[in-house]
Design a protein around this motif. Structure first.
Motif, PDB file in Angstrom:
ATOM      1  N   VAL A 110      88.040 -12.141  86.270  1.00  0.00           N
ATOM      2  CA  VAL A 110      88.642 -12.119  87.613  1.00  0.00           C
ATOM      3  C   VAL A 110      89.074 -10.687  87.930  1.00  0.00           C
ATOM      4  N   PHE A 111      89.773 -10.517  89.075  1.00  0.00           N
ATOM      5  CA  PHE A 111      90.163  -9.164  89.482  1.00  0.00           C
ATOM      6  C   PHE A 111      90.912  -8.429  88.373  1.00  0.00           C
ATOM      7  N   GLU A 112      90.812  -7.096  88.411  1.00  0.00           N
ATOM      8  CA  GLU A 112      91.502  -6.272  87.399  1.00  0.00           C
ATOM      9  C   GLU A 112      92.979  -6.132  87.793  1.00  0.00           C
ATOM     10  N   SER A 113      93.706  -7.256  87.699  1.00  0.00           N
ATOM     11  CA  SER A 113      95.128  -7.233  88.046  1.00  0.00           C
ATOM     12  C   SER A 113      95.861  -8.057  87.010  1.00  0.00           C
ATOM     13  N   MET A 114      96.896  -7.480  86.436  1.00  0.00           N
ATOM     14  CA  MET A 114      97.617  -8.186  85.369  1.00  0.00           C
ATOM     15  C   MET A 114      98.190  -9.493  85.898  1.00  0.00           C
ATOM     16  N   VAL A 147      78.656   2.426  90.783  1.00  0.00           N
ATOM     17  CA  VAL A 147      79.611   1.372  90.399  1.00  0.00           C
ATOM     18  C   VAL A 147      80.705   1.186  91.447  1.00  0.00           C
ATOM     19  N   GLY A 148      80.886   2.158  92.332  1.00  0.00           N
ATOM     20  CA  GLY A 148      81.906   2.035  93.376  1.00  0.00           C
ATOM     21  C   GLY A 148      83.206   2.687  92.950  1.00  0.00           C
ATOM     22  N   HIS A 149      83.904   3.257  93.952  1.00  0.00           N
ATOM     23  CA  HIS A 149      85.097   4.048  93.613  1.00  0.00           C
ATOM     24  C   HIS A 149      86.403   3.287  93.759  1.00  0.00           C
ATOM     25  N   ASP A 150      86.346   2.070  94.303  1.00  0.00           N
ATOM     26  CA  ASP A 150      87.603   1.353  94.526  1.00  0.00           C
ATOM     27  C   ASP A 150      88.279   0.934  93.228  1.00  0.00           C
ATOM     28  N   VAL A 151      87.477   0.502  92.247  1.00  0.00           N
ATOM     29  CA  VAL A 151      88.073   0.060  90.977  1.00  0.00           C
ATOM     30  C   VAL A 151      88.776   1.239  90.297  1.00  0.00           C
ATOM     31  N   SER A 152      88.085   2.402  90.250  1.00  0.00           N
ATOM     32  CA  SER A 152      88.715   3.532  89.558  1.00  0.00           C
ATOM     33  C   SER A 152      89.918   4.044  90.346  1.00  0.00           C
ATOM     34  N   LEU A 153      89.903   3.866  91.666  1.00  0.00           N
ATOM     35  CA  LEU A 153      91.077   4.250  92.465  1.00  0.00           C
ATOM     36  C   LEU A 153      92.282   3.408  92.036  1.00  0.00           C
ATOM     37  N   ALA A 154      92.056   2.091  91.925  1.00  0.00           N
ATOM     38  CA  ALA A 154      93.159   1.207  91.530  1.00  0.00           C
ATOM     39  C   ALA A 154      93.669   1.587  90.140  1.00  0.00           C
ATOM     40  N   SER A 173      93.077  15.062  89.732  1.00  0.00           N
ATOM     41  CA  SER A 173      92.757  15.546  91.073  1.00  0.00           C
ATOM     42  C   SER A 173      92.905  14.433  92.107  1.00  0.00           C
ATOM     43  N   SER A 174      93.345  14.813  93.308  1.00  0.00           N
ATOM     44  CA  SER A 174      93.436  13.803  94.373  1.00  0.00           C
ATOM     45  C   SER A 174      92.137  13.723  95.172  1.00  0.00           C
ATOM     46  N   LEU A 175      91.147  14.537  94.774  1.00  0.00           N
ATOM     47  CA  LEU A 175      89.888  14.570  95.515  1.00  0.00           C
ATOM     48  C   LEU A 175      89.195  13.203  95.575  1.00  0.00           C
ATOM     49  N   PRO A 176      89.063  12.485  94.453  1.00  0.00           N
ATOM     50  CA  PRO A 176      88.396  11.178  94.555  1.00  0.00           C
ATOM     51  C   PRO A 176      89.184  10.191  95.415  1.00  0.00           C
ATOM     52  N   ASP A 177      90.525  10.342  95.458  1.00  0.00           N
ATOM     53  CA  ASP A 177      91.321   9.452  96.317  1.00  0.00           C
ATOM     54  C   ASP A 177      90.999   9.733  97.787  1.00  0.00           C
ATOM     55  N   LYS A 178      90.840  11.043  98.077  1.00  0.00           N
ATOM     56  CA  LYS A 178      90.534  11.407  99.463  1.00  0.00           C
ATOM     57  C   LYS A 178      89.157  10.874  99.869  1.00  0.00           C
ATOM     58  N   ARG A 227      97.741   4.194  86.642  1.00  0.00           N
ATOM     59  CA  ARG A 227      98.088   5.191  85.624  1.00  0.00           C
ATOM     60  C   ARG A 227      99.163   6.147  86.145  1.00  0.00           C
ATOM     61  N   ARG A 228      99.061   6.529  87.405  1.00  0.00           N
ATOM     62  CA  ARG A 228     100.081   7.430  87.956  1.00  0.00           C
ATOM     63  C   ARG A 228     101.446   6.749  87.912  1.00  0.00           C
ATOM     64  N   ALA A 229     101.455   5.427  88.186  1.00  0.00           N
ATOM     65  CA  ALA A 229     102.726   4.698  88.185  1.00  0.00           C
ATOM     66  C   ALA A 229     103.260   4.540  86.764  1.00  0.00           C
ATOM     67  N   GLU A 230     102.343   4.302  85.830  1.00  0.00           N
ATOM     68  CA  GLU A 230     102.785   3.997  84.457  1.00  0.00           C
ATOM     69  C   GLU A 230     103.090   5.234  83.624  1.00  0.00           C
ATOM     70  N   ARG A 231     102.393   6.335  83.924  1.00  0.00           N
ATOM     71  CA  ARG A 231     102.527   7.498  83.054  1.00  0.00           C
ATOM     72  C   ARG A 231     103.108   8.668  83.831  1.00  0.00           C
ATOM     73  N   PRO A 232     104.388   8.926  83.657  1.00  0.00           N
ATOM     74  CA  PRO A 232     104.964  10.068  84.361  1.00  0.00           C
ATOM     75  C   PRO A 232     104.249  11.347  83.899  1.00  0.00           C
ATOM     76  N   GLY A 233     103.969  12.231  84.838  1.00  0.00           N
ATOM     77  CA  GLY A 233     103.309  13.483  84.459  1.00  0.00           C
ATOM     78  C   GLY A 233     101.804  13.368  84.367  1.00  0.00           C
ATOM     79  N   TYR A 234     101.236  12.191  84.710  1.00  0.00           N
ATOM     80  CA  TYR A 234      99.780  12.016  84.652  1.00  0.00           C
ATOM     81  C   TYR A 234      99.135  12.888  85.730  1.00  0.00           C
ATOM     82  N   LEU A 235      98.309  13.818  85.319  1.00  0.00           N
ATOM     83  CA  LEU A 235      97.697  14.745  86.269  1.00  0.00           C
ATOM     84  C   LEU A 235      96.243  14.390  86.485  1.00  0.00           C
TER      85      LEU A 235
END
Ligand code: NAD
Length: 696
Positions: free
Chosen positions: A380-384, A523-530, A545-550, A535-543
């Motif tokens: 199912v969806f990649e959501s805990m 494969v599509g970019h929506d899954v890796s965006l999620a 690029s914002s380019l793929p988000d844009k 990861r940004r929420a879970e790991r403080p300091g996770y660096l």
């Protein structure tokens, strides 16, 4: 221990050799056959000889357990044995059932007559190891089947059914019954017993189009990618079969020895052994019990669920498929049917075979029904949260002893197991898209996963004809965790000045099946965006690029939305550089204050590959992967890494870990991006500076 049996049937000496599981031609087997041949020569009551493999097959070739040991080259060598057979004064008939490959076929080619069962498979697969047949195969096969056929069999390395060779001089008889009985009959016949034994080496190769056939084969190889040395050298050697036999044999021998030393052959041989080694799993033995796998369930019939369902149906495992609701279930079933229809359309499957497989598919919305399955795979969806609900429900309905598997790409399998009251029955079965095609299956062993559950999952992997690699639990497991590191570098490379198409081209020239941006669009970019957002929420300091988000913000989610890093004006197969992306990148660079620079291919390749290697070293040290070669298998079978390079870890070994470390340190000085990224993995550093700089 190999077993050589010798018996007399009238005036025929029947020599049968057994060396399970595949009758590998080990030193003991070669010595045994050689002694039996001598006995037959010495016995005046023997007029002819039949040579056959026991246990239902002739021989799959060299005994791989002897590879690299002195026994593999000890007298009698395979070449000496073959010579003994061919020069035998008493005719030798080979009786071929089952598999007859590599050195096994080379041995049979030297016999004076060959009888095969219709379902036997014959082939010379040495090119798959970056080699050519080294015991006369390139000289004898063309004399028996003609140059064109020989090129085809040796260059492709694919076994051919005996029925397909029935009209050649390779097989004197193709039978639907026991080939041994017919071979003995033939050997006892006056026709064979009274004639001098015809020797393959004496057959002239009359091929009027010799040069043209060789040229055409070379041109085909050059047009393909990658261009590897072994098939090229094989064509040269086969051409030499038109000349004197011994000269051809010497050319073959020289090519064989030179190929043994090529990086490509080393990589391919490593890949071959790595796949076998991956099956050895800590804590699992032949006596570990396995549970039944007679019925399965798949929850969620999206991209992955549908592919997993097809993989199970292909293996003949009946399954219940379920979805979130009726409409979604209908769509899921249509997806499964669509995959099969596509195969029928392409001629890969008959319509009746499709129907037979689809008859095993049982769509249902009832959890009580799926509870009878031996194994349930959640996709199912990649959501805990969604996985939590599904696993709580599964825990209620699944019969005791059922295996509960998740196909999550990145989520914590231990947490998922904790949603049930039976965490020892839970593990990850991470398939790769398209799940019915890709060979890799990452088997994720949770903290509580019982050995028999793991052993059963490995058995399932075999049934599905996958290469199973066991991974521990971490974010992304082996493959996606490494991919994430490499992807972050790929995005930084764009920020610094490289265009997506330049990066893809460099990686494809290195040998990757597809560059990272073409893969991303596929494969599509929506899954890796999620996943990045998590990861940004879970790991403080996770660096990162914002380019793929844009890119995602522009609605460019890949081929499914008509474009991603590339445009696809001519359909999914042809990617074209995108003006929109170029503008996005230019603006982005200005925003982050980076002046683009020229980046050469070697920097692109080294950064993307060493990002894999450095992360691989951490994965190894943490025990997520049991051995470096397991990491290689993951990358070779799931991520399109060039097989002739042996996988990222083997490649690093070949480059030299000290050289890799130097380069990693060099990259750490790059002022752009994430300075901590290139902190050398402790294991890489330790090994590179040690006296034995190799992985385990
Ligand atoms: P998808 O969106 O194509 O399919 C998910 C399906 O699950 C949908 O059809 C949805 O209707 C169904 N679903 C949602 N909630 C459900 C519920 N409670 N019960 C039953 N069905 C439900 O997604 P996907 O790409 O197939 O990914 C599925 C899982 O596989 C994810 O965990 C993903 O991370 C993983 N995965 C994906 C890939 C890939 O390349 N797409 C590769 C490996 C693993």
């Amino acid at each position: 221990m190999p077993d050589i049996s010798y018996r007399l049937d009238r005036a025929v000496a029947v020599i049968s050799f057994a060396n399970p599981p595949v009758n590998g031609l080990s030193h003991a087997v070669r010595a045994g056959i050689s002694a039996a041949l001598a006995r037959a020569q010495a016995d005046p009551s023997v007029r002819t000889i039949v040579l056959t493999g026991a246990v239902g097959l002739f021989s799959a070739g060299a005994d791989i357990r002897e590879f690299g040991t002195p026994a593999s080259n000890a007298d009698p060598t395979l070449r000496q044995l073959i010579d003994l057979v061919e020069t035998s004064a008493k005719p030798v008939v080979a009786a071929i059932a089952g598999t007859c490959l590599g050195g096994g076929l080379e041995l049979a080619l030297a016999a004076h007559y060959r009888v095969a069962s219709a379902d036997a498979k014959l082939g010379l697969p040495e090119v798959n190891l970056g080699l050519l047949p080294g015991a006369g195969g390139t000289q004898r096969l063309p004399r028996l089947v003609g140059m064109e056929r020989a090129i085809d069999m040796i260059v492709n390395g694919e076994p051919v059914p005996a029925t397909g060779l029935a009209n050649t001089a390779l097989l004197d008889l193709v039978v639907n019954s026991d080939p041994l009985a017919r071979a003995v009959e033939l050997a006892a016949s006056a026709e064979v017993a009274t004639k001098p034994p015809p020797r393959t080496r004496d057959i002239p190769l009359n091929e009027p189009n010799l040069a043209a056939l060789g040229e055409a084969a070379r041109a085909r190889l050059k047009a393909g990618r990658p261009v590897l040395p072994a098939p090229m050298r094989a064509v040269d050697a086969i051409e030499a079969a038109a000349g004197p036999f011994d000269e051809g044999l010497a050319i073959e021998r020289r090519a064989f020895l030179e190929l043994m030393d090529t990086p490509e052959s080393k990589g391919l041989r490593h890949a071959f052994f790595a796949e076998r080694t991956a099956a050895k799993v800590d804590g699992i033995t032949a006596s570990t019990p396995v549970r039944p796998l007679d019925q399965a369930s798949v929850i969620g019939a999206g991209t992955m669920g549908a592919g997993i369902a097809v993989a199970l149906l292909d293996a003949g495992i009946p399954l219940w498929l379920t979805e979130a609701g009726e409409a979604a279930l209908d769509r899921g079933v249509a997806r499964v049917v669509g995959i099969y229809d596509g195969q029928v359309k392409k001629g890969k499957l008959t319509a009746s075979e499709r129907d037979r497989r689809l008859a095993l598919l049982r769509p249902t919305l009832s959890y009580e029904t799926i509870g009878q399955a031996d194994v349930v795979i959640e996709a199912v969806f990649e959501s805990m949260e969604v996985k939590r609900q599904v696993f709580i429900a599964l825990d209620q309905v699944m019969k005791p002893g059922a295996i509960l598997a998740t196909n999550t790409s990145t989520l914590d399998v231990n947490t998922i197991a904790g949603f049930t009251r039976r965490p020892s029955d839970v593990l990850g079965l991470h398939f790769f898209s398209p799940a019915n095609v890709m060979r890799l299956l990452e088997v994720v062993r949770g903290r509580a996963t019982a050995p028999e559950v793991l052993a059963t999952a490995l058995r399932l992997g075999k049934a599905l004809r996958k290469v199973a690699v066991v991974s521990g639990v971490c974010d992304g497991f082996i493959g996606n965790r490494m991919l994430e590191a490499s992807s972050r570098q790929a995005w930084y490379l764009i920020e610094e000045g490289a265009a997506p198409q330049e990066i893809d081209r460099a990686m494809e020239s290195f040998g990757m099946v597809m560059g990272p941006f073409r893969v991303g669009d596929l494969v599509g970019h929506d899954v890796s965006l999620a996943i990045r957002q998590r990861r940004r929420a879970e790991r403080p300091g996770y660096l990162c690029s914002s380019l793929p988000d844009k890119l995602c913000q522009l609605g460019r989610l890949g081929q499914k939305t008509g474009g991603g890093w590339y445009d696809y004006p001519e359909g999914p197969r042809r990617s074209t550089p995108s003006a929109v992306v170029e503008e996005l990148v230019t603006t982005h660079r200005a925003e982050i204050g980076v002046a683009p620079r020229q980046i050469d291919d070697s920097e692109i390749v080294d950064r993307l590959v060493y990002a894999l290697v450095n992360e691989g070293a951490r994965i190894l040290e943490e025990g997520i992967a049991a051995r470096a070669s397991d990491i290689d298998v993951v990358y070779l079978t799931g991520y399109g890494f060039p097989r002739a390079r042996g996988g990222p870890m083997f490649y690093a070994d070949q480059v030299g870990l000290d050289q890799v470390l130097l380069r990693v340190r060099e990259f750490a000085h790059n002022p752009h991006g994430d300075p901590a990224f290139w902190t050398p993995a402790p294991l890489l550093k330790r090994l590179a500076e040690s006296s034995a700089p190799r992985w385990n």
